[in-house]
Design an enzyme around this catalytic site. Structure first.
Site, short mmCIF file in Angstrom:
data_model
loop_
_atom_site.label_atom_id
_atom_site.label_comp_id
_atom_site.label_asym_id
_atom_site.label_seq_id
_atom_site.Cartn_x
_atom_site.Cartn_y
_atom_site.Cartn_z
N GLY A 14 34.77 29.41 47.67
CA GLY A 14 34.66 29.14 46.24
C GLY A 14 33.84 30.14 45.44
O GLY A 14 33.98 30.20 44.23
N THR A 15 33.00 30.93 46.11
CA THR A 15 32.22 31.93 45.37
C THR A 15 32.93 33.28 45.34
O THR A 15 32.39 34.26 44.81
CB THR A 15 30.81 32.11 45.97
OG1 THR A 15 30.92 32.55 47.32
CG2 THR A 15 30.02 30.81 45.90
N TYR A 17 36.48 35.89 44.64
CA TYR A 17 37.14 36.36 43.42
C TYR A 17 37.97 35.26 42.74
O TYR A 17 37.74 34.93 41.58
CB TYR A 17 38.02 37.57 43.73
CG TYR A 17 38.69 38.12 42.49
CD1 TYR A 17 37.99 38.95 41.62
CD2 TYR A 17 40.00 37.78 42.16
CE1 TYR A 17 38.58 39.43 40.45
CE2 TYR A 17 40.59 38.25 41.00
CZ TYR A 17 39.88 39.08 40.15
OH TYR A 17 40.47 39.54 39.00
N ARG A 38 27.91 28.85 52.46
CA ARG A 38 26.96 29.28 53.50
C ARG A 38 25.55 29.30 52.90
O ARG A 38 25.38 29.73 51.76
CB ARG A 38 27.32 30.68 54.00
CG ARG A 38 28.52 30.72 54.91
CD ARG A 38 28.62 32.08 55.59
NE ARG A 38 28.88 33.12 54.61
CZ ARG A 38 30.07 33.71 54.44
NH1 ARG A 38 31.09 33.34 55.18
NH2 ARG A 38 30.23 34.65 53.55
N LYS A 135 48.82 36.20 57.33
CA LYS A 135 49.17 35.05 56.48
C LYS A 135 50.40 34.33 57.02
O LYS A 135 50.46 33.10 56.99
CB LYS A 135 49.43 35.52 55.04
CG LYS A 135 48.19 35.97 54.29
CD LYS A 135 48.52 36.22 52.82
CE LYS A 135 47.28 36.60 52.02
NZ LYS A 135 47.55 36.71 50.58
#
Length: 310
Positions: A14-15, A17, A38, A135
């Protein structure tokens, strides 16, 4: 009529880009929103400031790590939907998320870290090919485990590509000359980061996107490189000198350049030479298109995007 409760959403990465946009949009949309953080992230001044912003939105911070199965499982058991936005170096670590989701048994939807081009259609060269293959591997694993999913295909991040029109190391659009990848004719798709977050959060509880690939294809933003250059020229009232980087030139730089540049150019080769962003139709029943599902969402057009640079 009973109004169903909005799902509880956990965002991993969530922190990062695109992650920060998803955290904000999820919280502001009324979803109980959780972010796996973290503890070391708090020591980063920039990230620490972002985390304070998350708190102001009412986001619940859960301390843990994608590589710590215990903390991952504990976080996942508290929510309904898991969204992963981890970066390329952690794509394979999503195996841990899959294992935890399988063990928890309560997740209604998993959105793995896609948020780019459709890796099942792209014909990328190395080093992008290996990145895309990771992916693909995660997709097949999710399907094999029977985990409910949505794959989000947003194509180019508008704020990543458009401000400098793909000109390396530039901060603003060119005013004199522009380097164009290939012949500039294949179409590509550009979506503003805030719009990516809006469409994604709209999709998490939508049965129409369950076990589907959600393609973001805003009609006004499906443009060739030449069309974007022309649009910019019209805005500044000036014709730019155009330098075309041939496929041979791109391939040579991809072979000889530094790794970050090689990866970016390999992706540009896929998009601007092969046309892999928009050279296929969205095929039901496995594919759905965001602007068709959510016509009330007003997206930022490429034309509007460039107004602030004039």
């Amino acid at each position: 009529m009973v109004v169903s409760e909005k799902s509880k959403i956990l965002i991993i990465g969530g922190t990062g880009y695109i992650g920060k946009y998803l955290v904000e949009t999820s919280a502001k949309s009324g979803h109980p929103t959780f972010a796996l953080i973290r503890e070391s992230t708090l020591k980063n001044p920039e990230k620490s400031k972002l985390i304070d912003t998350f708190k102001s939105y009412g986001v619940t911070l859960l301390f843990g790590d994608i590589s710590n199965q215990e903390s991952l499982l504990k976080a996942i058991k508290q929510v309904d939907v898991v969204i992963s936005t981890v970066g390329g170096q952690q794509f394979t670590d999503q195996v841990n998320i899959i294992k935890a989701i399988k063990e928890a048994g309560n997740i209604k939807r998993f959105l793995p870290s896609e948020f780019g081009f459709d890796v099942d259609h792209a014909r990328a060269i190395e080093p992008a090919a290996s990145l895309f293959a990771l992916k693909v591997r995660i997709r097949r694993m999710i399907e094999a485990e029977g985990i409910p999913y949505t794959y989000v295909i947003c194509n180019w991040f508008a704020d990543f590509f458009l401000p400098n029109l793909g000109q390396l190391e530039a901060k603003t659009p060119p005013r004199d000359k522009v380097v164009i990848f290939g012949d500039g004719n294949p179409k590509a798709i550009y979506v503003k980061e805030e719009d990516i977050a809006t469409y994604t959060i709209e999709a998490v509880d939508d049965p129409r996107t369950l076990n589907k690939t959600l393609h973001m294809r805003p009609p006004a933003n499906i443009l060739s490189f030449n069309e974007i250059v022309s649009l910019w020229e019209d805005k500044i009232g000036k014709t730019l000198e155009k330098l075309y980087l041939s496929e041979e030139d791109i391939l040579q730089i991809v072979q000889e350049g530094p790794l970050p540049l090689r990866t970016n150019l390999a992706i540009c080769h896929s998009v601007f030479v092969n046309g892999d962003s928009a050279n296929f139709e969205v095929q039901p029943p496995t594919g759905v298109e965001a602007t068709e599902l959510y016509p009330k969402v007003k997206y930022t057009t490429v034309d509007e995007f460039y107004n602030k640079f004039v």
